[in-house]
Design a protein around this motif. Structure first.
Motif, short mmCIF file in Angstrom:
data_model
loop_
_atom_site.label_atom_id
_atom_site.label_comp_id
_atom_site.label_asym_id
_atom_site.label_seq_id
_atom_site.Cartn_x
_atom_site.Cartn_y
_atom_site.Cartn_z
N ASP A 203 -57.09 -7.37 64.37
CA ASP A 203 -57.36 -6.22 63.30
C ASP A 203 -56.95 -4.89 63.82
OD1 ASP A 203 -59.09 -7.64 61.35
OD2 ASP A 203 -60.56 -7.71 63.12
N GLN A 206 -53.23 -4.71 63.19
CA GLN A 206 -52.88 -4.67 61.92
C GLN A 206 -53.07 -3.54 61.16
OE1 GLN A 206 -51.38 -7.38 59.98
NE2 GLN A 206 -50.79 -7.92 61.72
N MET A 207 -53.55 -2.39 61.97
CA MET A 207 -53.76 -1.30 61.19
C MET A 207 -52.69 -0.64 60.50
SD MET A 207 -57.05 0.76 63.21
CE MET A 207 -55.83 0.73 64.87
N PHE A 210 -51.59 -2.32 57.59
CA PHE A 210 -52.31 -1.78 56.07
C PHE A 210 -52.03 -0.54 55.68
CE2 PHE A 210 -55.31 -5.12 57.08
CZ PHE A 210 -55.97 -5.54 55.93
N GLN A 222 -58.85 -1.75 54.46
CA GLN A 222 -58.75 -2.75 55.68
C GLN A 222 -60.32 -3.05 55.96
OE1 GLN A 222 -57.25 -1.48 59.70
NE2 GLN A 222 -57.19 -3.48 60.30
#
Length: 397
Positions: A203, A206-207, A210, A222
């Motif tokens: 996560d 993956q910011m 997004f 997100q």
């Protein structure tokens, strides 16, 4: 620069559509910042060049000194009344030698020891110097925590037990329904999150993806896609995304970016002498969970500001509460977490990946600041070594 709070629910609703901050359109009673806070626009770069977690050692050592040349953000001028850092008696030779060894062993770029009102040790490496700034990574979380306290002091946020959705309505119906501001401040929301810095699919990694897909709505998109793994308030889990949510809560309530609010509530009263760069999010606000850039001296000034109670910017006793073990780590007695501050057997502190830290031992009037470039994002061994050094300094008469 006192501002009159508006109705909080209305502010939270209106703020979601705001893509820029400072002019504060739609925010009745919100005044302008103290002085010019400027937007920084770096040269355009390929997304692959901006994957900080996967930069080489050489790239980190160079780029950590110049993040404003790589990422958009806001430049905040130095305080109009910079705080002088006086020079005190040098540390004993044996202890200074031990610090220099740890500097070499942990690839530190700068270390400052402020003890009983004066600087007793200051050294630099990796091409970094006194007049330069170095990135904070998650040390920024503790700045965001301070602004949360300021927003409560100013009346923009009524209560830490308010629901997050009051200030970020886009999370209604998600796993954050029913979660309070206090629970995201202590990272006890019970919402699942993967903070693995080595996993490109985590996560936290993956910011940026997004941002590319959702632009100004990236953070909400997100976070509302996450699932619940425990009842709210019952499980601690470190989540950079939740500090980004705290940033949204503050910005939506106050009507200014974190950088602009920090100018009034931190930069000016703490007397930061070298200005501040705070990386921007896709909305034009500031990233709550990461990426300030400050000089070594200004990180220390922030530590002294917290040590002394915050100069009226936050409620009385805020740092004593924020730096207390509101969450205890059963597998590591004496250690815990407060409102975006780590807590230790002695004192509390701010931490960032690759070796950034401000450690504060109030009863010893001690602030130890370290910036660096570890070979890995995290290292329990390096953290323990620097904490041991801090306690050795604290033991001095």
């Amino acid at each position: 620069m006192k501002r009159i709070p508006t109705m909080l629910a209305s502010v939270a609703t209106l703020a979601l559509s705001a893509c820029s901050f400072g002019a504060a359109e739609g925010f009745e009673g919100v005044s302008e910042p103290l002085a010019a806070v400027t937007d920084v626009t770096p040269p355009e770069r390929a997304p692959s060049e901006l994957q900080v977690l996967f930069w080489s050692d050489e790239e980190r050592s160079t780029r950590f000194r110049e993040m404003e040349n790589w990422f958009a953000g806001k430049e905040v001028p130095a305080s109009t009344n910079p705080r002088a850092l006086s020079t005190g008696e040098p540390l004993p030779d044996e202890l200074a030698a031990a610090i220099r060894k740890v500097i070499a062993d942990t690839n530190a770029a700068g270390v400052m020891v402020h003890h009983k009102g004066a600087v007793r040790f200051e050294e630099y490496g990796l091409g970094f110097g006194r007049d330069q700034r170095w990135t904070s990574f998650s040390v920024a979380k503790s700045f965001t925590s301070t602004l949360l306290g300021a927003a409560i002091q100013d009346g923009f946020i009524a209560n830490l037990d308010d629901p997050v959705t009051l200030y970020v309505p886009g999370l209604a119906g998600s796993a954050y329904e029913g979660v309070t501001v206090r629970q995201i401040a202590t990272m006890t929301s019970g919402v699942a999150w993967n903070e693995d810095y080595t996993d490109p699919n985590s996560d936290v990694a993956q910011m940026n993806q997004f941002i590319l897909e959702f632009g100004a709505e990236a953070t909400v998109a997100q976070m509302r896609g996450l699932s619940r793994e425990a009842p709210a308030g019952e499980k601690w889990l470190y989540k950079t995304g939740e500090t980004n949510l705290i940033g949204l809560v503050i910005e939506n309530a106050v009507g200014l970016s974190l950088a602009e609010y920090a100018q009034e509530k931190i930069v000016e009263p703490a007397g930061l002498a070298d200005g501040l760069f705070w990386m921007a999010d896709a909305r034009g606000g500031s990233i709550g969970g990461c990426c300030l850039s400050l000089s070594l001296g200004d990180y220390t000034r922030m530590g002294v500001f917290a040590l002394e109670g915050g100069g009226g910017s936050v409620p009385e006793g805020w740092f004593a509460e924020a730096g207390d073990s509101l969450v205890d780590f059963d597998n590591n007695p004496g250690f815990g977490y407060g409102y975006q501050w780590w807590t230790y057997p002695q004192g509390f502190g701010a931490q960032g990946i690759f070796g950034q830290s401000i450690t504060i031992v109030p009863e010893k009037e001690l602030v130890v600041t370290v910036v660096g470039n570890w070979s890995t994002a995290t290292s329990f061994a390096h953290r323990a070594t620097w904490l041991d050094i801090t306690y050795r300094i604290a033991a001095l008469d």
